[in-house]
Design an enzyme around this catalytic site. Structure first.
Site, PDB file in Angstrom:
ATOM      1  N   HIS A 509       0.846  -1.159  -0.076  1.00  0.00           N
ATOM      2  CA  HIS A 509       0.039   0.150  -0.002  1.00  0.00           C
ATOM      3  C   HIS A 509       0.884   1.183   0.120  1.00  0.00           C
ATOM      4  CE1 HIS A 509       0.662   0.983   4.151  1.00  0.00           C
ATOM      5  NE2 HIS A 509       0.727  -0.303   4.396  1.00  0.00           N
ATOM      6  N   CYS A 528       2.643  -5.203   6.849  1.00  0.00           N
ATOM      7  CA  CYS A 528       2.394  -4.873   5.327  1.00  0.00           C
ATOM      8  C   CYS A 528       3.753  -4.142   4.821  1.00  0.00           C
ATOM      9  CB  CYS A 528       1.027  -3.900   5.203  1.00  0.00           C
ATOM     10  SG  CYS A 528      -0.243  -4.964   5.635  1.00  0.00           S
TER      11      CYS A 528
END
Length: 618
Positions: A509, A528
């Protein structure tokens, strides 16, 4: 893994081993590339004697793990040697020897490969038929052990990775492991080949990066044997134009490592008792062809007074450029000076680097043989992402990965969705471990961090009023709410999110904290992966889908509308952890092991400390 899964895995392992033995019998019985010069009656005499009496050769009887199967293999092969052509190894034997050698070179303990015995027998077996037959037996036993470990996934590192201190161990699900379930079909295909060497080749990765590392590992191991790795003492920062006694050792080290393309110098032996004198017979400077000779003669006289005047002690331009290359390969500040950090990395023993190379070679086993027409590589140890299409790198960018106590796992998947203007649904562990304690101390925490609260995790849930919620009564035992950030400039996921199905809620992301990409060690996320150039990556992933060019993506971002775009052709993504690799230009690169996955010390102090924890020997 459940008991049923363990039973099934064991059953498959036993089945594939039986198939492996059957394949070996078939392949060797049909083999046409083995034309031994070893007198057949002599070899057969020993094999028949040992198998008839069911008594292995005394020198290896305690080492053989496959004795009953060896009898079947050699009987089917007419009691002929398998790995020998005359009094030397054939091509398959040499390949097996190489595979065993590179497998054990990381210092990990793998039993049943018999490397020391094989090398000893090779040295003893010259024109000794009995020793040659013993060698062939031990090689076949080693082959079966290596095949078992390779096909069962034992040689693949990082399979049980404690990625987060508050989670159970992450089980790596890679394509190689999944292929084990169909291993019988794979082995059946190889029984149609005469050359067992082809089967051996496919027991190790055949990617170009792996093969380049194999050649580099051989060079490093050879250096570790042929050259003592003397430490460069602590000293001042050295730079262009300086003379220092350490420059000779630094010059030699850079040549051995391949950063300086020169012939290894000999340290000059000079007497400081001689005085300087001018020789009138020196060549005339009018003759351009003799200027160098004149300068060399003058230098020789100067060295008699001051040995440091010898050119091997001069920090010249060539050394400066070589140091820059070394610093670049080790991700240091490229200044061309021998500073404290550069000196420290130059002092890491070559044997330790060889072990690091060997371990990182095994990490290629996480990858499938065919990476895909286009794919994404993330090397966590180098904090970078590469987008590859038809073998060409079309984009590269920095990444931010998980903190050491919330490590991003080694894994693979396929990106199937690009989300523009994503919501951030805060993971449960972050909600209760990070946010809830802060919320108890600061009632305005949710508002200041643009977080809304939902009553549960149902898709149709809507934000609720939190006025009547007493957060002090909430804990990990009874917490049922969901924290969420809506799309916008303050969303922790930024403007774009890239989803690929996995069991760990890991995805790629954007991030609003762009300044963090300037950090050198970017272990800053909760697991992440944050990417530096999300719009470029989204454009590349969506370039085959009508209407989703870069301008359209930027327009959609500006209107803040949450949008999910399914990829027509999902793109493989490989999250890897290589602390050592060889680039296409042949240079070997090393990085710090900040996740402690290598368990190989890479500094002098760490090496000394490790001696008290575990012994690693090649």
């Amino acid at each position: 893994m459940t008991t049923t899964q363990n039973t099934q895995a064991l059953r498959w392992t036993l089945v594939l081993l039986a198939a492996c033995v059957a394949m070996l019998i078939f392949a060797f019985s049909a083999s046409s590339d083995v034309t031994p010069e070893l007198p057949q009656p002599v070899a057969k005499k020993y094999y028949k004697l040992w198998f008839k009496n069911n008594t292995p050769p005394p020198s290896i009887q305690d080492e053989l793990k496959w004795w009953p199967d060896l009898k079947k293999i050699y009987q089917k092969n007419g009691y002929n040697p398998i790995w020998l052509d005359g009094f030397k190894l054939n091509r398959s034997g040499e390949l097996l020897r190489t595979l065993i050698w590179e497998t054990i070179s990381d210092g990990q303990q793998f039993s049943g490969y018999h490397y020391e015995i094989i090398e000893s027998k090779l040295n003893q077996a010259n024109h000794h038929p009995r020793e040659l037959t013993v060698l062939d037996l031990i090689l076949t036993d080693a082959f079966l052990n290596f095949t078992k470990d390779s096909l069962s996934g034992k040689l693949t590192p990082d399979r049980d990775d404690a990625a987060h201190s508050n989670l159970s161990k992450v089980k790596i699900k890679n394509q190689l492991q999944i292929q084990r379930l169909d291993v019988l079909a794979v082995l059946e295909g190889y029984t149609n080949h005469d050359n067992i060497g082809e089967f051996l080749q496919n027991l190790s990765p055949q990617h170009q990066g792996y093969l380049q590392m194999r050649a580099t590992l051989a060079r490093y191991l050879r250096l570790s044997i042929e050259h003592p790795w003397l430490p460069i003492p602590q000293g001042p920062t050295l730079s262009l134009g300086q003379r220092h006694e350490q420059v000779f050792l630094i010059r030699k080290r850079l040549i051995l490592l391949g950063d300086l393309d020169q012939i290894l110098p000999q340290e000059p032996k000079v007497s400081t008792q001689q005085s300087f004198s001018y020789n009138s017979s020196y060549p005339s400077t009018k003759d351009k062809n003799t200027i160098d000779a004149k300068l060399q003669a003058i230098e020789a006289e100067l060295v008699k007074i001051d040995p440091l005047q010898h050119s091997v002690y001069l920090y010249d331009y060539e050394i400066q450029q070589a140091v820059k290359t070394f610093q670049s390969r080790h991700n240091l500040a490229v200044n061309g000076n021998i500073d404290k950090k550069t000196r420290q990395l130059l002092n890491i023993p070559i044997k330790q680097r060889a072990k690091q190379l060997a371990l990182n070679m095994k990490r290629w086993r996480h990858l499938p043989p065919n990476l895909g027409d286009r794919y994404i590589f993330v090397n966590m140890a180098n904090f970078d992402l590469a987008y590859i299409e038809r073998g060409i790198k079309l984009a590269s960018m920095k990444v931010i990965i998980g903190k050491p106590y919330r490590r991003t796992p080694i894994m693979s998947g396929k990106i199937d969705t690009v989300v523009i203007n994503p919501y951030w649904n805060v993971p449960y562990r972050i909600a209760v471990k990070d946010i809830l304690p802060k919320l108890k101390k600061n009632s305005n925490y949710l508002r200041s961090h643009h977080l809304e609260v939902l009553p549960n995790w149902n898709n149709d849930s809507s934000p609720i009023d939190t006025t009547d919620i007493d957060w002090n009564l909430q804990s990990s035992r009874n917490f049922k709410y969901r924290f969420r950030q809506p799309p916008g400039p303050n969303n922790s996921l930024g403007n774009v999110k890239f989803l690929f199905p996995n069991d760990y809620a890991i995805y790629l992301h954007d991030t609003p904290k762009r300044n963090l990409f300037s950090e050198s060690q970017r272990t800053l996320s909760s697991g992440c992966i944050r990417v530096e150039k999300p719009i470029q990556l989204a454009t590349l992933l969506l370039n085959s889908q009508n209407g989703w060019h870069q301008q359209a993506i930027e327009t959609r971002i500006s209107n803040r509308k949450n949008t999910h775009i399914r990829l027509k052709d999902p793109v493989p993504v490989y999250l890897m952890y290589w602390t050592a690799w060889v680039s296409k230009d042949g240079n070997v690169h090393f990085r710090d092991d900040f996740y402690d996955r290598d368990e190989i010390p890479t500094s002098t102090a760490a090496i000394e400390t490790s001696k008290h924890r575990h012994a690693i020997n090649i």
